[in-house]
Design an enzyme around this catalytic site. Structure first.
Site, short mmCIF file in Angstrom:
data_model
loop_
_atom_site.label_atom_id
_atom_site.label_comp_id
_atom_site.label_asym_id
_atom_site.label_seq_id
_atom_site.Cartn_x
_atom_site.Cartn_y
_atom_site.Cartn_z
N LYS A 1 0.80 -1.24 0.00
CA LYS A 1 0.00 0.00 0.00
C LYS A 1 0.83 1.28 0.00
CE LYS A 1 -0.65 -0.02 4.99
NZ LYS A 1 -1.43 -0.67 6.06
N ARG B 1 -7.87 -0.38 17.04
CA ARG B 1 -8.28 -0.11 15.67
C ARG B 1 -9.23 -1.25 15.33
NH1 ARG B 1 -4.29 0.78 10.52
NH2 ARG B 1 -4.76 -1.42 10.17
#
Ligand SMILES: *Cc1c(COP(=O)(O)O)cnc(C)c1O
Length: 353
Positions: free
Chosen positions: A35, A128
């Site tokens: 990414k 998260r």
């Protein structure tokens, strides 16, 4: 043409080999994360050449770009309901925490006569993604067990992302305990325990990674050779596989403090200046619109970044030993955020070496 990021794929391959070897010695498979460079195909191939077992990205759009590279693909960000079709099409494994989404993945997988594998994410306190509640986890596993087209490949966790929590033997061993409990519910062994990202690597050196952890998802450590729990450089790796090059468009001797009443700068802030007297300054043709300038570091330690506006980067080159001229190019190392923002930017050229 500038600004440009020059990417040395041999250095990335070298970093990846070094780290994959270290992991293999500890029986750990590596999913290499693409990414940070928008899944550039040439860089992704360098990962594959270095022996990683899968490519992983948080975005379907990126996985699409590397669909022709023959290796297992992982989707790192929890799938959105709106993209379930593409998740089945472009990824073999996805990280999940929502039963409602897993049910939709199951339907789509059945439609395509596929088995999609999932890693169930467990939140160990970084807050998260991941299932936090133990009962919910057990219930999810029971329900997923009954679904066709879905296989639980393993469980995983993510740390040092939101809460900054450092992986330790204690928190990762909770994952091992959970695995043992879940295997009693499932009829099969759980193949994979994915023990996090580049922040878990330091535990291998300290021999403190629970031996049942057999998978890591690594990005920053491969591109920058940096472990991210404490920010240390990993032995035998490069931190300059990505180099930013910016062209000089002005060199002048000017005062260090602006002249006149100070109002606001281009971004609405009131700037403060230390008067360091007359200095030799240069402007490079790169600005905040191109890249996150907090993520760039001049190679030449005698260059100081003074500031920037949208299109201009202003440097103090008073202490630079060699002669610089308009048209010359200044090299910068990049941090993770520098690489991420630069590789995403349409204004920054990319050159693969
Ligand atoms: C980005 C990401 C990683 C890789 O993190 P690094 O710190 O770059 O190694 C791993 N897992 C997930 C879920 C991610 O989103």
């Amino acid at each position: 043409m500038y600004p440009k990021i020059q990417i040395n794929t041999n250095k990335i391959k070298h970093n990846t080999r070094t780290i994959v070897e270290k992991c293999t010695d500890s029986n750990i498979k590596v999913s290499a994360v693409t990414k940070v460079f928008c899944a550039n195909e040439d860089i992704a191939k360098a990962y594959v050449d270095a022996g990683v077992s899968a490519l992983a990205d948080s975005r379907i759009k990126n996985l699409k770009k590397i669909k022709d590279i023959k290796i297992e693909k992982w989707l790192l960000r929890l799938p959105s309901i709106s993209e379930v079709k593409d998740v089945i099409k472009y990824s073999d494994v996805s990280l999940n925490s929502e039963l409602s989404v897993i049910k939709l993945l199951s339907k789509e997988a059945i439609k395509n006569i596929k088995v999609h594998e999932i890693i169930l994410m467990v939140d160990l306190g970084d807050l998260r993604e991941g299932i936090f509640d133990k009962d919910e986890l057990i219930n999810t596993v029971k329900e997923v067990k009954a679904l066709k087209g879905i296989k639980i490949r393993g469980i995983g966790t993510n740390l040092t992302c939101y809460g900054g929590i450092i992986p330790k033997y204690e928190n990762l061993n909770k994952l091992v305990k959970i695995k043992e409990e879940l295997e009693k519910i499932l009829d099969h062994k759980i193949e994979t325990i994915s023990g996090g990202n580049s922040s878990s690597l330091y535990l291998i050196d300290k021999d403190e990674l629970p031996k049942e952890i057999n998978q890591l998802r690594l990005g920053e450590s491969l591109v920058l050779g940096r472990e991210t729990a404490y920010g240390n450089q990993i032995n035998d790796t490069f931190d300059d596989a990505f180099i930013l090059k910016a062209e000089i468009i002005e060199i002048k001797t000017k005062p260090s403090a602006p002249i006149g009443e100070i109002g606001m700068d281009a971004f609405g802030k009131t700037p403060v200046f230390e008067d360091k007297g007359i200095m030799k300054r240069c402007i490079c043709a790169i600005g905040r619109q191109d890249i996150n300038l907090d993520g760039i570091i001049p190679f030449d330690e005698n260059i100081e970044i003074l500031g920037a506006s949208g299109d201009h980067l202003i440097l103090d080159i008073t202490k630079v030993n060699k002669e610089l001229n308009v048209g010359d190019v200044i090299d910068f190392k990049l941090t993770y955020s520098g690489i991420l923002s630069g590789m995403t930017s349409p204004y920054v050229y990319k050159e693969i070496l």
